[in-house]
Structure formats: structure tokens, C-alpha cells
Design an enzyme around this catalytic site. Structure first.
Site, mmCIF file in Angstrom:
data_model
loop_
_atom_site.group_PDB
_atom_site.id
_atom_site.type_symbol
_atom_site.label_atom_id
_atom_site.label_comp_id
_atom_site.label_asym_id
_atom_site.label_seq_id
_atom_site.Cartn_x
_atom_site.Cartn_y
_atom_site.Cartn_z
ATOM 1 N N ASP A 264 0.840 -1.195 0.000
ATOM 2 C CA ASP A 264 0.000 0.000 0.000
ATOM 3 C C ASP A 264 0.880 1.253 0.000
ATOM 4 O O ASP A 264 1.730 1.412 0.874
ATOM 5 C CB ASP A 264 -0.887 -0.015 1.252
ATOM 6 C CG ASP A 264 -1.980 1.038 1.231
ATOM 7 O OD1 ASP A 264 -1.760 2.126 0.662
ATOM 8 O OD2 ASP A 264 -3.057 0.781 1.803
ATOM 9 N N GLY A 290 -1.710 -4.124 -3.140
ATOM 10 C CA GLY A 290 -1.697 -2.711 -2.830
ATOM 11 C C GLY A 290 -2.847 -2.295 -1.933
ATOM 12 O O GLY A 290 -3.357 -3.078 -1.134
ATOM 13 N N HIS A 291 -3.281 -1.040 -2.102
ATOM 14 C CA HIS A 291 -4.295 -0.432 -1.236
ATOM 15 C C HIS A 291 -5.631 -1.166 -1.321
ATOM 16 O O HIS A 291 -6.288 -1.402 -0.316
ATOM 17 C CB HIS A 291 -4.466 1.039 -1.638
ATOM 18 C CG HIS A 291 -5.333 1.829 -0.724
ATOM 19 N ND1 HIS A 291 -5.005 2.068 0.598
ATOM 20 C CD2 HIS A 291 -6.519 2.462 -0.932
ATOM 21 C CE1 HIS A 291 -5.947 2.821 1.164
ATOM 22 N NE2 HIS A 291 -6.880 3.056 0.260
ATOM 23 N N PHE A 292 -6.028 -1.534 -2.546
ATOM 24 C CA PHE A 292 -7.288 -2.253 -2.751
ATOM 25 C C PHE A 292 -6.994 -3.742 -2.944
ATOM 26 O O PHE A 292 -7.193 -4.311 -4.023
ATOM 27 C CB PHE A 292 -8.054 -1.679 -3.944
ATOM 28 C CG PHE A 292 -8.679 -0.337 -3.671
ATOM 29 C CD1 PHE A 292 -9.822 -0.231 -2.898
ATOM 30 C CD2 PHE A 292 -8.104 0.821 -4.164
ATOM 31 C CE1 PHE A 292 -10.400 1.001 -2.627
ATOM 32 C CE2 PHE A 292 -8.671 2.064 -3.905
ATOM 33 C CZ PHE A 292 -9.820 2.159 -3.134
#
Length: 315
Positions: A264, A290-292
Site C-alpha cells: 500500500d 496494494g491499497h485495494f
């Protein structure tokens, strides 16, 4: 009423079947329903699936997404859980009046009223990004309603932030003006939205462009930039509330599952370390994402979430 002896076995079997049906959730429909409920002038949109008498799971989305980010997770959880995923004002399909206060406290109060309106008295929270500030406020306000907590890339301490992000926000929070807004407005662009999905993923083939194009369509609506800047300016009040959230978690020790994309660009693994220290019994899984992380490790996260939910004590 008189029953002949020949009727009694049949009646007894019927009574047992009825008792089982009342005690156990019905088999869930895989259909995810789209609904709207009006609360204090807000036409709040939400997705719902699963048996209404099963334990509830409240999915709280992040920025710049909506309940759409849970489109694949909802059917997987709803096989045996009552799953609800609302859109906040300014996101997805929720429509709010012009005088709505676009702060995280206001959103948390709205979601609190929403759960009561649809009759959900207890729930497990699944929080991602913005879902953290909303969900942690709900937990502080009603700790007795919290049955469990699933955290996916949502922080509750400053050390969990990428230091570059803190530097980006500091001038904006200190003095909001056209100049300090410029780097924050960059968060609303199509390039940044796509970056949030693509950065750090090792499974690009699992990324659907529908995710970031839908998010961007929401950001690009007339007037939505002002709404998003309002939330981003108010985020400093989340930072101020971090100690209270940490105190609540440390005191209550809710059953917790952490599922985290370790790449992330905004919220680092130090955020996980913080939760580990607060909640030593938490189950932790991190992914090369990552973030999602749900976009690329959705099946793995769904499986771990189901294992976690199945192990929760029933109240």
C-alpha cells in the site's frame, strides 16, 4: 384441538422442522439486492444479501470507492451471513441534501441511524480506508454492538501512514487555501485513482478497469470535488481521534482479523504493527497487494473472513 394418534408423529416431525427453521438461518440467495432508505433527508443507497436472521456483517468502503468495491465479496459472505454495504454521501449512489455536513462524524452518525433503521442491532465491521474512521467511531459509540472487526488497510495511528502523505496533508490542515489545496486536488484525478488500484499489485490481470473508472465517474460529478475536499480536510479530526480509538480497542479486545495489502503506497505495515500491539490475539494475513487488496486477493480474503466469522461466538 383433538388430534388422532395417527396424526401425532406427523405433527411432531412438523414441529421439529419448524423449530430448526426458526433456529437456523435460511439458505442465502446469491442475489445482491440494491436498496435505498431515506434518513434525515439523505437517500442512502446500500447493497444487501444473505439471510436477514443471520449474523450481520457491515462493509464500510474506502476512498474513492463505494459499496462497489465489495461487489465480489458480498456474494461470497452472504452464503451464510447477512451482508450490508452502504454508500456514504458523496460516494456511489447515495444522494444527500446540500446542507449535509461532509465530515466523518456525520457519516458515522448516519450509518449508526441506518443500522438501527434496518433493524441491525449487532454486527461485525469490515473496514477499509475511510471505512476505518467511520467504523471506529461506531465502535466507540456502541461497543456492545461490535461482534468482530475485520481491518483491510485502514489505520488508527499516524505511524501507519506513509511519511510523504503526512507531509502532503500538513500544510492543507494547517491553513486551507487555494495554494495548499493544489496537491490535495491531485488525489481526485483519474491518474491518482488508477494508481491507487495498480500500485503494488502483483496480479494485474485480476484488476478490473471497471473499479477505477466507476470511482472516477463519481469523483467527476459536478460539485463532488468540494465534497471530497471537505472530507479530506476533516480527516485531521480522525488523526485527533486516534488515541480514543486505540483506547477502545485495547480495552474491549474485539475479535479481530487483519487482511492487509503490504505494498500500500499510503498505509504501511507499521499500521499492522500498531494493531498487533493493541490486539495481540488478532489474526493477521498480509498479501503481495496494494491499497485495494480485495481486487487481486479477493478469494483469499473472503476465505479468511469466512473462517473468522465462523469462529465468532454467537450472541
Amino acid at each position: 384441538m383433538y388430534h388422532s394418534p395417527s396424526q401425532l408423529p406427523v405433527l411432531a416431525i412438523a414441529a421439529v422442522v419448524a423449530a430448526i427453521a426458526a433456529a437456523e438461518p435460511a439458505v442465502a440467495s446469491q442475489t445482491v439486492q440494491s436498496k435505498t432508505v431515506k434518513i434525515n433527508g439523505v437517500e442512502l443507497f446500500y447493497r444487501e444479501a444473505g439471510p436477514s436472521n443471520a449474523p450481520a456483517v457491515l462493509l464500510l468502503h474506502g476512498f474513492p470507492s463505494s459499496s462497489h468495491m465489495f461487489r465480489n465479496l458480498i456474494p461470497q459472505l452472504s452464503e451464510r451471513y447477512h451482508v450490508i454495504a452502504p454508500d456514504y454521501p458523496g460516494f456511489g449512489h447515495t444522494v444527500a441534501p446540500a446542507n449535509f455536513s461532509y465530515t466523518f462524524a456525520s457519516v458515522a452518525n448516519l450509518i449508526d441511524t441506518f443500522t438501527q433503521t434496518i433493524g441491525v442491532k449487532q454486527y461485525t465491521l469490515f473496514v477499509q480506508d475511510y471505512g476505518g474512521p467511520v467504523g471506529f467511531r461506531l465502535a466507540v459509540k456502541h461497543p456492545e454492538r461490535l461482534q468482530g472487526l475485520v481491518i483491510q488497510n485502514a489505520v488508527a495511528n499516524v505511524k501507519g501512514w506513509n511519511p510523504d502523505a503526512v507531509k502532503q496533508f500538513a500544510p492543507f490542515w494547517k491553513e486551507r487555501n487555494a495554494e495548499t489545496e493544489k496537491p490535495i486536488r491531485a488525489l481526485l484525478t483519474a491518474d491518482t485513482t488508477r494508481f491507487q488500484y495498480e500500485h503494488g499489485t502483483t496480479r494485474p490481470q485480476n484488476l478490473s478497469p471497471d473499479a477505477w473508472t466507476m470511482d472516477q465517474a463519481g469523483l467527476d460529478r459536478p460539485g463532488n470535488d468540494a465534497i471530497q475536499l471537505g472530507y479530506l480536510f476533516d480527516y485531521q479530526n480522525n488523526v485527533a481521534a486516534y488515541p480514543a480509538w486505540g483506547e477502545l480497542l485495547k480495552k474491549q479486545q474485539p475479535p479481530t482479523l487483519i487482511v492487509w495489502g503490504r505494498n500500500d503506497p499510503f498505509f504501511t505495515m507499521k499500521g499492522v504493527e500498531y494493531f498487533r500491539n493493541l490486539l495481540p490475539q488478532a489474526v493477521v494475513h498480509d498479501y503481495d497487494a496494494g491499497h485495494f487488496a480485495l481486487e487481486t486477493y479477493g478469494d483469499e480474503i473472503a476465505a479468511e473472513t469466512l473462517n473468522f466469522l465462523d469462529a465468532l461466538p454467537r450472541r
